[in-house]
Design an enzyme around this catalytic site. Sequence first.
Site, PDB file in Angstrom:
ATOM      1  N   ARG A 203       0.829  -1.214   0.000  1.00 51.75           N
ATOM      2  CA  ARG A 203       0.000   0.000   0.000  1.00 51.75           C
ATOM      3  C   ARG A 203       0.868   1.271   0.000  1.00 51.75           C
ATOM      4  O   ARG A 203       0.462   2.301   0.539  1.00 51.75           O
ATOM      5  CB  ARG A 203      -0.971   0.011   1.183  1.00 51.75           C
ATOM      6  CG  ARG A 203      -1.744  -1.293   1.389  1.00 51.75           C
ATOM      7  CD  ARG A 203      -2.785  -1.533   0.319  1.00 51.75           C
ATOM      8  NE  ARG A 203      -3.830  -0.563   0.336  1.00 51.75           N
ATOM      9  CZ  ARG A 203      -5.007  -0.706   0.968  1.00 51.75           C
ATOM     10  NH1 ARG A 203      -5.271  -1.805   1.606  1.00 51.75           N
ATOM     11  NH2 ARG A 203      -5.916   0.217   0.924  1.00 51.75           N
TER      12      ARG A 203
ATOM     13  N   TYR B 255     -15.830  -9.855   0.615  1.00 52.11           N
ATOM     14  CA  TYR B 255     -16.333  -8.496   0.371  1.00 52.11           C
ATOM     15  C   TYR B 255     -17.684  -8.531  -0.349  1.00 52.11           C
ATOM     16  O   TYR B 255     -18.580  -7.740  -0.066  1.00 52.11           O
ATOM     17  CB  TYR B 255     -15.337  -7.674  -0.459  1.00 52.11           C
ATOM     18  CG  TYR B 255     -14.291  -6.962   0.377  1.00 52.11           C
ATOM     19  CD1 TYR B 255     -14.633  -5.885   1.192  1.00 52.11           C
ATOM     20  CD2 TYR B 255     -12.962  -7.362   0.349  1.00 52.11           C
ATOM     21  CE1 TYR B 255     -13.680  -5.233   1.963  1.00 52.11           C
ATOM     22  CE2 TYR B 255     -11.996  -6.720   1.120  1.00 52.11           C
ATOM     23  CZ  TYR B 255     -12.367  -5.655   1.919  1.00 52.11           C
ATOM     24  OH  TYR B 255     -11.425  -5.015   2.683  1.00 52.11           O
TER      25      TYR B 255
HETATM   26  O1  1CP Z   1       0.313   1.279  -3.103  1.00 53.59           O
HETATM   27  C1  1CP Z   1      -0.641   0.533  -3.229  1.00 53.59           C
HETATM   28  O2  1CP Z   1      -0.517  -0.649  -2.945  1.00 53.59           O
HETATM   29  C2  1CP Z   1      -1.897   1.127  -3.731  1.00 53.59           C
HETATM   30  C3  1CP Z   1      -2.776   0.209  -4.476  1.00 53.59           C
HETATM   31  C4  1CP Z   1      -3.747  -0.564  -3.579  1.00 53.59           C
HETATM   32  C5  1CP Z   1      -3.684  -1.922  -3.222  1.00 53.59           C
HETATM   33  C6  1CP Z   1      -2.582  -2.894  -3.515  1.00 53.59           C
HETATM   34  C7  1CP Z   1      -4.946  -0.046  -3.033  1.00 53.59           C
HETATM   35  C8  1CP Z   1      -5.376   1.366  -3.125  1.00 53.59           C
HETATM   36  N1  1CP Z   1      -5.626  -1.067  -2.442  1.00 53.59           N
HETATM   37  C9  1CP Z   1      -4.881  -2.226  -2.533  1.00 53.59           C
HETATM   38  C10 1CP Z   1      -5.201  -3.551  -2.047  1.00 53.59           C
HETATM   39  C11 1CP Z   1      -6.344  -3.761  -1.143  1.00 53.59           C
HETATM   40  N2  1CP Z   1      -7.539  -3.098  -1.104  1.00 53.59           N
HETATM   41  C12 1CP Z   1      -6.393  -4.776  -0.163  1.00 53.59           C
HETATM   42  C13 1CP Z   1      -5.294  -5.789   0.052  1.00 53.59           C
HETATM   43  C14 1CP Z   1      -4.218  -5.259   0.930  1.00 53.59           C
HETATM   44  C15 1CP Z   1      -4.550  -5.152   2.373  1.00 53.59           C
HETATM   45  O3  1CP Z   1      -4.891  -6.174   2.995  1.00 53.59           O
HETATM   46  O4  1CP Z   1      -4.403  -4.046   2.915  1.00 53.59           O
HETATM   47  C16 1CP Z   1      -7.612  -4.701   0.495  1.00 53.59           C
HETATM   48  C17 1CP Z   1      -8.098  -5.575   1.622  1.00 53.59           C
HETATM   49  C18 1CP Z   1      -8.335  -3.630  -0.108  1.00 53.59           C
HETATM   50  C19 1CP Z   1      -9.707  -3.198   0.224  1.00 53.59           C
HETATM   51  C20 1CP Z   1      -9.757  -1.778   0.563  1.00 53.59           C
HETATM   52  N3  1CP Z   1      -9.644  -0.780  -0.352  1.00 53.59           N
HETATM   53  C21 1CP Z   1      -9.899  -1.191   1.841  1.00 53.59           C
HETATM   54  C22 1CP Z   1     -10.115  -1.935   3.140  1.00 53.59           C
HETATM   55  C23 1CP Z   1      -8.822  -2.323   3.756  1.00 53.59           C
HETATM   56  C24 1CP Z   1      -8.094  -1.126   4.306  1.00 53.59           C
HETATM   57  O5  1CP Z   1      -7.024  -0.786   3.784  1.00 53.59           O
HETATM   58  O6  1CP Z   1      -8.598  -0.508   5.250  1.00 53.59           O
HETATM   59  C25 1CP Z   1      -9.839   0.199   1.678  1.00 53.59           C
HETATM   60  C26 1CP Z   1      -9.952   1.258   2.725  1.00 53.59           C
HETATM   61  C27 1CP Z   1      -9.678   0.429   0.283  1.00 53.59           C
HETATM   62  C28 1CP Z   1      -9.568   1.741  -0.378  1.00 53.59           C
HETATM   63  C29 1CP Z   1      -8.258   2.064  -0.965  1.00 53.59           C
HETATM   64  N4  1CP Z   1      -7.550   1.251  -1.825  1.00 53.59           N
HETATM   65  C30 1CP Z   1      -6.387   1.870  -2.191  1.00 53.59           C
HETATM   66  C31 1CP Z   1      -6.376   3.163  -1.546  1.00 53.59           C
HETATM   67  C32 1CP Z   1      -5.310   4.179  -1.714  1.00 53.59           C
HETATM   68  C33 1CP Z   1      -7.541   3.266  -0.796  1.00 53.59           C
HETATM   69  C34 1CP Z   1      -8.006   4.476  -0.006  1.00 53.59           C
HETATM   70  C35 1CP Z   1      -9.207   4.993  -0.683  1.00 53.59           C
HETATM   71  C36 1CP Z   1      -9.419   6.454  -0.561  1.00 53.59           C
HETATM   72  O7  1CP Z   1      -8.581   7.224  -0.982  1.00 53.59           O
HETATM   73  O8  1CP Z   1     -10.498   6.791  -0.095  1.00 53.59           O
END
Ligand code: 1CP
Length: 352
Positions: free
Chosen positions: A34, A160
């Site tokens: 992330r 999900y």
């Molecule tokens: O640098 C990077 O890796 C950015 C790309 C990326 C990746 C690899 C994003 C952007 N999301 C993910 C993977 C992802 N998304 C996972 C697997 C990794 C993990 O376990 O943390 C999961 C479970 C998600 C689901 C998800 N998407 C969540 C819930 C989990 C958490 O982190 O709290 C959330 C909040 C998101 C939103 C999201 N995805 C990515 C970003 C930058 C964001 C924030 C959204 C925003 O700006 O509002």
Amino acid sequence: MADTHQNFPTLKNDRILKAARGEPVDKIPVWVMRQAGRYLPEFQAFRKEHDFFEICQTPKLACEITLMPIRRYDLDAAIIFSDILVIPQALGMEVIMKPTVGPVLPEPLKEPSDLDKLNTTDVVSRLKYVGEAITLTRTNLEGKVPLIGFAGAPWTIMSYMIEGGGSKTMANSKKWFYKYPEESRKLLKIITDATIDYLVMQIKSGAQLIQVFESHCEYLSLDLFNTFVAPTLQQISSAIRSQGFKDIPLILFCKGGLFCLKEQTKLGYDVLGIDWTVNPNMAREIVGPNITLQGNLDPVALHAPPAQIEKLTKSMKNAFGNERYIANLGHGIYPDAPTDAVQSFINAVHNA
Ligand code: 1CP
């Protein structure tokens, strides 16, 4: 099959590819799960101007964010900016990214008959924008570091789709395994087939490694893992290999997956990620000498003073050793992580 894009700039830093293959490295490679996200002020500024999925679906914007951490830090890999939930979206489900809340699927799957609502034909045709973002990013990276493509693992995506968002227990989605085993397999197959096509498309577009995120592994029992989940992970690696992509390193990250670490070694992945709860020596003992380990600093440790981060990182490095090791956090970086701490972590991996 050879790289379908022969004209990408020459790669200048292949440490992570070498470590994934078990070859010697000059320095331990490091990236941060992330890394292109919420803790970066430049990302937060970007988010004020654009909707989350608008960014994902616009290759120029996704590329720009992918490069943000690469410009700031001495990382050894980039990961394409996207989200694991683009798969449910491409299957026809609505996904809303609510700032500070996270992903919400307003109409989750409630019962097996809901599977009929999914749009399972040519799913990958609705994800072409990710391929375009990857190709553009490979070009704009100018060969600085390799580009990682990724997807959520089928069980994590299934949960999900049924929970409709986050959950403390995943009880609704686990219920399907006990109550509707055949329909659970059907749903997992729909997701697995789409994920295979999606990851192959990412590789053809220029992704140089692939990571599969099984972020919800920790909710499973070993029996559920073996019965329902392991076959999907195995099918993904086998399909990628059988379609000719023998040299693309495959990383599997099962959050909370110590209970099934031995089983993970049999699923065809070159690299296994471990979270911060796992002792590196114990992990090495379980996986044996022929798999690369990735991890596993506690993401919260980034709040320690720089000298303490350096100490913790050094001791992590010593425990993993120099061979077959990729340094990372033990889960994705949290939104409140101090940006300077990331540099302390990277420096400690490379230099200390
Ligand atoms: O640098 C990077 O890796 C950015 C790309 C990326 C990746 C690899 C994003 C952007 N999301 C993910 C993977 C992802 N998304 C996972 C697997 C990794 C993990 O376990 O943390 C999961 C479970 C998600 C689901 C998800 N998407 C969540 C819930 C989990 C958490 O982190 O709290 C959330 C909040 C998101 C939103 C999201 N995805 C990515 C970003 C930058 C964001 C924030 C959204 C925003 O700006 O509002």
